[in-house]
Design an enzyme around this catalytic site. Structure first.
Site, mmCIF file in Angstrom:
data_model
loop_
_atom_site.group_PDB
_atom_site.id
_atom_site.type_symbol
_atom_site.label_atom_id
_atom_site.label_comp_id
_atom_site.label_asym_id
_atom_site.label_seq_id
_atom_site.Cartn_x
_atom_site.Cartn_y
_atom_site.Cartn_z
ATOM 1 N N PHE A 251 -0.484 -2.903 -1.173
ATOM 2 C CA PHE A 251 -0.976 -1.530 -1.276
ATOM 3 C C PHE A 251 -0.169 -0.776 -2.329
ATOM 4 O O PHE A 251 1.066 -0.710 -2.244
ATOM 5 C CB PHE A 251 -0.868 -0.830 0.093
ATOM 6 C CG PHE A 251 -1.774 -1.464 1.138
ATOM 7 C CD1 PHE A 251 -3.047 -0.953 1.372
ATOM 8 C CD2 PHE A 251 -1.366 -2.582 1.855
ATOM 9 C CE1 PHE A 251 -3.888 -1.545 2.317
ATOM 10 C CE2 PHE A 251 -2.201 -3.176 2.800
ATOM 11 C CZ PHE A 251 -3.470 -2.654 3.034
ATOM 12 N N VAL B 10 3.475 -2.652 1.503
ATOM 13 C CA VAL B 10 3.325 -1.324 0.922
ATOM 14 C C VAL B 10 4.415 -1.157 -0.137
ATOM 15 O O VAL B 10 5.604 -1.341 0.169
ATOM 16 C CB VAL B 10 3.485 -0.254 2.028
ATOM 17 C CG1 VAL B 10 3.324 1.147 1.449
ATOM 18 C CG2 VAL B 10 2.484 -0.495 3.159
ATOM 19 N N CYS B 11 4.031 -0.823 -1.349
ATOM 20 C CA CYS B 11 5.023 -0.672 -2.424
ATOM 21 C C CYS B 11 6.000 0.451 -2.109
ATOM 22 O O CYS B 11 5.596 1.599 -1.881
ATOM 23 C CB CYS B 11 4.330 -0.371 -3.751
ATOM 24 S SG CYS B 11 5.505 0.105 -5.033
ATOM 25 N N ILE B 12 7.273 0.125 -2.142
ATOM 26 C CA ILE B 12 8.285 1.112 -1.738
ATOM 27 C C ILE B 12 8.347 2.312 -2.689
ATOM 28 O O ILE B 12 8.443 3.463 -2.236
ATOM 29 C CB ILE B 12 9.678 0.448 -1.592
ATOM 30 C CG1 ILE B 12 10.678 1.443 -0.992
ATOM 31 C CG2 ILE B 12 10.185 -0.114 -2.896
ATOM 32 C CD1 ILE B 12 11.939 0.802 -0.483
ATOM 33 N N ALA C 24 5.302 4.405 -2.156
ATOM 34 C CA ALA C 24 5.329 4.979 -0.809
ATOM 35 C C ALA C 24 6.294 6.157 -0.735
ATOM 36 O O ALA C 24 5.988 7.202 -0.148
ATOM 37 C CB ALA C 24 5.719 3.909 0.210
#
Lengths: 130, 136, 102
Positions: A39, A77-79, A82
């Site tokens: 994501f 989820v891409c940090i 995010a």
């Protein structure tokens, strides 16, 4: 065949997260493997456990969480994306000194390297976004 | 070519600043460079606007990320394909783009241009030889 | 070696479909999904340009998305094939790579 999937647009506003979900369900039903979904951009918003859509609508986050539980698909989820958008897991919340975390079960926060690794390790990459 | 090296193409079709796609695409390129894959970037349609020289974002309060393109050579990202037709349709030419170079280790570290202006047909051929296409 | 291209924008709003078709090579396939399905409609200002590509390039439309939008399948340009999500998956598997025209 191993298929990697990217969701790069947010839920509800755009159809991308629904299209990706339907695609992944169909791929798994056809006997393919979907080891990971990544994501990115506003797609990270799919992972919040705090969304409360009306009861007669699908719950996009819960759909993905259930899929991960059934099939072991790694929802990453891409940090960086995010953190920009206010999505934190418990560890990150603590590290950043924030008083809440909101990542739903089945999702995990990690780096962009997971996207590249997925592209290397899968036979096909399919992107959904805007 | 080793089996675990894939040809990656990052396709940039959106203008900068109006949306975040261009900036976050660049972040993927920088991280991806650590994986020693065969990486190229493509700029077509409004993506060519990402490379214009003289970007100044001071008055919109947004970070100017255009200098980062000039650092790509240090990450061994040395091929930035820019589509000629996309430039021309937008009244641009290669002279409107910032100068981006890399040092060629196979040629005594000679400084060479990273931007390669290609025709639409050549761009289609470049796309067709990739293993992985990431679209932004 | 061939590519599956996906297009999810209405061609009446963006030039994405046009750009995609201009970069297709013989043997490639284009799948129109989401608002991209409007590009498969016959009798529009763009139908002839899209239809002219059919043949050299295989054109597909995602039927769940045309049904959702109330578009009868018989309003699709001749030569455009409807596929469901399973068909989408098969197209991904059959082509060497997938390129999303986002």
């Amino acid at each position: 065949m191993k298929i990697g999937v990217v969701v790069s647009e947010g839920p509800y506003t755009h159809q991308a997260a629904d299209s990706a979900y339907n695609f992944v369900r169909a791929a798994l039903a056809a006997g393919h493997e979907v080891p990971r979904v990544f994501f990115y951009h506003d797609g990270v918003n799919v992972s919040t456990r705090l969304s409360v859509p009306p009861q007669d609508e699908r719950n996009i986050q819960e759909n993905w969480t259930a899929l991960a539980a059934e099939h072991g698909t790694d929802l990453v989820v891409c940090i960086a994306a995010a953190q920009r958008r206010g999505l934190l897991d418990a560890n990150e919340a603590k590290r950043q000194g924030k008083d809440a975390d909101n990542i739903a079960e089945g999702f995990r926060i990690s780096g962009l390297g997971q996207l590249i690794e997925m592209a290397i390790q899968t036979d096909r990459l399919v992107m959904f976004g805007d | 070519m080793s089996e675990d090296v894939k040809k990656f193409l990052y396709v940039n079709r959106k203008a900068p600043y109006g949306t975040i796609y261009a900036l976050e695409a660049l972040e993927v390129v920088l991280i991806g460079a650590a994986f020693d894959q065969d990486v190229s970037l493509a700029f077509l349609d409004d993506g060519v606007f990402q490379l214009t020289s003289g970007q100044d974002t001071a008055a919109i309060g947004v970070k100017n990320f255009s200098p980062t393109f000039r650092a790509l050579g240090d990450y061994e990202v040395t091929r930035l394909y820019v589509e000629r037709e996309s430039l021309e349709e937008r009244g641009l030419s290669a002279e409107d783009l910032q100068e981006i170079t890399y040092e060629d280790e196979d040629d005594d570290w000679a400084e060479k241009p990273s931007i390669r202006v290609v025709s639409r047909e050549e761009m289609a051929a470049i796309m067709a030889e990739q293993d992985v296409i990431l679209s932004f | 070696m061939s590519t599956l291209h996906t297009v999810n924008k209405s061609p009446f709003e963006t030039r994405t479909l046009e750009s995609c078709l201009a970069h297709c090579r013989p043997g490639d396939a284009v799948l129109m999904i989401e608002d991209g399905v409007y590009g498969a409609l016959s009798g529009t200002a763009l139908s002839d340009r899209v239809a002219a590509k059919a043949g050299a390039v295989k054109l597909y439309v995602l039927t769940p998305d045309i049904a959702a939008r109330g578009l009868p399948e018989d309003r699709m340009i001749a030569g455009v094939t409807g596929v469901d999500y399973r068909g989408f998956v098969d197209l991904v598997a059959e082509h060497d790579r997938t390129q999303a025209w986002l």
